[in-house]
Design a protein around this motif. Structure first.
Motif, PDB file in Angstrom:
ATOM      1  N   PRO A 352      -9.313  -7.029 -10.469  1.00  0.00           N
ATOM      2  CA  PRO A 352      -8.546  -6.131 -11.382  1.00  0.00           C
ATOM      3  C   PRO A 352      -7.421  -6.768 -11.693  1.00  0.00           C
ATOM      4  O   PRO A 352      -6.520  -7.632 -10.680  1.00  0.00           O
ATOM      5  N   ALA A 353      -6.827  -6.389 -12.682  1.00  0.00           N
ATOM      6  CA  ALA A 353      -5.585  -7.009 -13.551  1.00  0.00           C
ATOM      7  C   ALA A 353      -4.461  -6.760 -12.290  1.00  0.00           C
ATOM      8  O   ALA A 353      -3.380  -7.593 -12.306  1.00  0.00           O
ATOM      9  N   ASP A 354      -4.364  -5.712 -11.671  1.00  0.00           N
ATOM     10  CA  ASP A 354      -3.132  -5.357 -10.848  1.00  0.00           C
ATOM     11  C   ASP A 354      -3.325  -6.134  -9.499  1.00  0.00           C
ATOM     12  O   ASP A 354      -2.375  -5.790  -8.536  1.00  0.00           O
ATOM     13  N   MET A 359      -0.913  -7.103  -3.986  1.00  0.00           N
ATOM     14  CA  MET A 359      -1.159  -7.968  -2.849  1.00  0.00           C
ATOM     15  C   MET A 359       0.268  -8.414  -2.697  1.00  0.00           C
ATOM     16  O   MET A 359       1.023  -8.526  -1.543  1.00  0.00           O
ATOM     17  N   LYS A 360       1.370  -8.809  -3.776  1.00  0.00           N
ATOM     18  CA  LYS A 360       2.561  -9.106  -3.628  1.00  0.00           C
ATOM     19  C   LYS A 360       3.495  -8.063  -3.071  1.00  0.00           C
ATOM     20  O   LYS A 360       4.258  -8.141  -2.130  1.00  0.00           O
ATOM     21  N   SER A 361       3.043  -6.835  -3.579  1.00  0.00           N
ATOM     22  CA  SER A 361       3.970  -5.633  -3.230  1.00  0.00           C
ATOM     23  C   SER A 361       3.847  -5.406  -1.801  1.00  0.00           C
ATOM     24  O   SER A 361       4.691  -4.986  -1.111  1.00  0.00           O
ATOM     25  N   TYR A 362       2.440  -5.568  -1.398  1.00  0.00           N
ATOM     26  CA  TYR A 362       2.110  -5.255   0.200  1.00  0.00           C
ATOM     27  C   TYR A 362       2.880  -6.252   1.106  1.00  0.00           C
ATOM     28  O   TYR A 362       3.663  -5.902   1.894  1.00  0.00           O
ATOM     29  N   ASP A 371       0.670   2.235  -1.367  1.00  0.00           N
ATOM     30  CA  ASP A 371       0.143   3.840  -1.474  1.00  0.00           C
ATOM     31  C   ASP A 371       0.859   4.419  -2.760  1.00  0.00           C
ATOM     32  O   ASP A 371       0.419   4.926  -3.528  1.00  0.00           O
ATOM     33  N   GLU A 372       2.051   3.727  -2.888  1.00  0.00           N
ATOM     34  CA  GLU A 372       2.924   4.181  -4.050  1.00  0.00           C
ATOM     35  C   GLU A 372       2.216   3.913  -5.489  1.00  0.00           C
ATOM     36  O   GLU A 372       2.224   4.790  -6.417  1.00  0.00           O
ATOM     37  N   ILE A 373       1.697   2.624  -5.355  1.00  0.00           N
ATOM     38  CA  ILE A 373       1.189   2.159  -6.703  1.00  0.00           C
ATOM     39  C   ILE A 373      -0.214   2.941  -6.945  1.00  0.00           C
ATOM     40  O   ILE A 373      -0.714   3.382  -8.214  1.00  0.00           O
ATOM     41  N   TYR A 374      -1.053   3.254  -5.706  1.00  0.00           N
ATOM     42  CA  TYR A 374      -2.148   3.910  -6.000  1.00  0.00           C
ATOM     43  C   TYR A 374      -1.855   5.685  -6.549  1.00  0.00           C
ATOM     44  O   TYR A 374      -2.648   6.065  -7.350  1.00  0.00           O
ATOM     45  N   SER A 375      -0.882   5.934  -5.813  1.00  0.00           N
ATOM     46  CA  SER A 375      -0.629   7.527  -6.190  1.00  0.00           C
ATOM     47  C   SER A 375      -0.256   7.570  -7.660  1.00  0.00           C
ATOM     48  O   SER A 375      -0.634   8.545  -8.559  1.00  0.00           O
TER      49      SER A 375
END
Ligand SMILES: Cc1cc2nc3c(=O)[nH]c(=O)nc-3n(C[C@H](O)[C@H](O)[C@H](O)COP(=O)(O)OP(=O)(O)OC[C@H]3O[C@@H](n4cnc5c(N)ncnc54)[C@H](O)[C@@H]3O)c2cc1C
Length: 407
Positions: A352-354, A359-362, A371-375
């Motif tokens: 996926p594009a994100d 992963m970088k954010s993690y 979790d924030e990205i997913y929400s």
């Protein structure tokens, strides 16, 4: 390739650690990336440059599997097996056949420890131990040390049923370097695996959010039918609570289903193909009602309890299938029908594009940021998932029927 280089880049290593098991000098160690993906590393002080680790790599050899000879839709006759399994419980039926005839079974097991969950391949030689192997664990299952143990069992003359992802089956076969009549292999149709570290960080995040300890997690709960619901057993104080939730409402499952958190090599997996390296392949039979509308109930199968697709790839697979025939309900299907609803029989999961952003954010900001990205991503859909989850099945089915006639 330069000496002492086990893999060219991270997309060329599946993390099976057959190289570690094969090394006669125990010169291979495990290193973790910041995202928790494990890779082998050569300890140059111990290495004698024999090259066995490179020659043994099943992943480098690629996919030399067979096209299935026969295809079935199938499920166990036992409700107890079905409820513990991800789909039709075929793995457990076959595993029982082995342990009840003096054989051993190797598959993925999940354990809770003080510091988190462990997911690793384990051996079982009786029905009680088999329980820990039932069900899909949507995490990378560790196999270091497993290939050596499997070889010892095979050399002792006992029959062994090995079950795992296609890369793990290829790794075992490559490690053994010869065919064993007493080895039967089962692989799964697989779309990819996240790291155990990410999963345990999700658990820590969940525990903090809900002020509890997660005692157990079942990735595929069937109390509301076959689907992607998970079951979490949580403890707070003296109270133990079992919670079933739609996987799409959990950021870990959501990101897993979307494919944003897999190991790098999963996106170019050579085994995501109709050519299968194991004797038998198991998967979920998605789309069964579209492909076999009349036959499902006629054969006594029920998709709310789970139905597997079973690909018989070799004569050995056919022999095992024959041996378990009394314990299963099944009917013939076709590879084209299964593959029409299961892309992992033709291509690896696309990235996926994100994925890089997630992963970088993690790595930089921890699991909270995943979790924030997913929400943010699911936003309003969240309410639809909640509604769908609580809606009685009959209403859901009627709605689906109405919507399909409107389309
Ligand atoms: C990571 C993963 C991705 C999958 N992706 C797909 C897919 O895209 N399409 C599809 O049709 N099916 C997929 N499956 C397979 C599906 O979830 C079922 O496992 C399969 O249908 C067999 O179900 P069962 O009811 O016969 O047996 P189950 O009792 O569910 O099978 C249990 C056995 O599966 C194996 N297993 C479980 N977890 C792991 C793991 N993490 N690593 C290696 N082996 C494991 C073990 O040996 C375990 O003992 C996937 C499974 C996993 C683990």
């Amino acid at each position: 390739m330069e000496k002492n280089r086990l893999y060219e880049d991270s997309s060329k290593c599946c993390g099976c650690f057959a190289c570690k098991d094969a090394c006669p000098k125990d010169a291979i160690t495990i290193r973790a990336t910041e995202a928790g993906f494990l890779y082998p590393k050569i300890d140059t002080a111990k290495c004698v440059n024999c090259g066995l680790c490179i020659r043994i790599c099943g992943y480098k050899k690629g996919n030399d599997g067979n096209k299935p000879e026969e295809v079935f839709a199938a499920a166990s006759k036992s409700n107890a097996i079905l409820s513990a399994a991800a789909s039709g419980g075929i793995f457990s039926v076959m595993a029982r056949e082995f342990v009840n005839n003096g054989g051993v079974v190797c598959g993925s097991a999940m354990f809770r420890t003080e510091t988190g969950f462990i997911v690793r391949h384990s051996f079982a030689d009786n029905e009680n131990e088999l329980k820990k192997l039932a069900g899909s664990k949507y995490v990378k299952s560790a196999t270091d040390g497993v290939f050596r143990e499997a070889e010892e069992i095979l050399r002792s003359g006992k029959s062994l049923l090995f079950s795992g992802t296609p890369c793990q089956v290829a790794a075992l076969k490559s490690f053994l370097r010869k065919d064993y009549d007493n080895l039967t292999t089962v692989d799964l149709i697989c779309h990819g695996v996240p790291s155990l570290q990410l999963f345990n960080d999700y658990i820590l995040f969940y525990e903090k959010k809900h002020s509890c300890t997660v005692m157990d997690l079942i990735f595929r709960d069937k109390s509301r039918g076959q689907g992607m619901n998970c079951r979490i057993t949580e403890k707070s104080g003296e109270k133990t609570r079992v919670k079933v939730m739609d996987g799409r409402l959990s950021s870990y499952f959501g990101m897993f289903l979307k494919g944003s958190v897999y190991r790098e090599n999963c996106y170019s997996c050579p085994y995501a193909s109709e050519k299968r390296g194991a004797d038998i392949t198991l998967g979920d039979y998605w789309g069964i009602y579209q492909e076999h509308a009349g036959e499902v109930t006629k054969a006594g199968l029920d998709n709310r309890k789970g139905i597997s697709c079973v690909l018989i790839n070799t004569g050995k697979g056919a022999d095992l299938w024959q041996r378990v025939s009394e314990d299963i309900l099944c009917f013939h299907s076709k590879l084209e029908k299964v593959a029409a609803h299961n892309d992992r029989l033709s291509t690896p999961s696309s990235k996926p594009a994100d994925r890089e952003h997630v992963m970088k954010s993690y790595i930089l900001n921890g699991y909270e940021s995943v979790d924030e990205i997913y929400s943010k991503e699911i936003q309003i859909k969240k309410y639809r998932y909640i509604l769908e989850f609580h809606m009685p099945k009959t209403v859901k089915r009627t709605l689906k029927r109405i919507l399909s006639t409107q389309a």
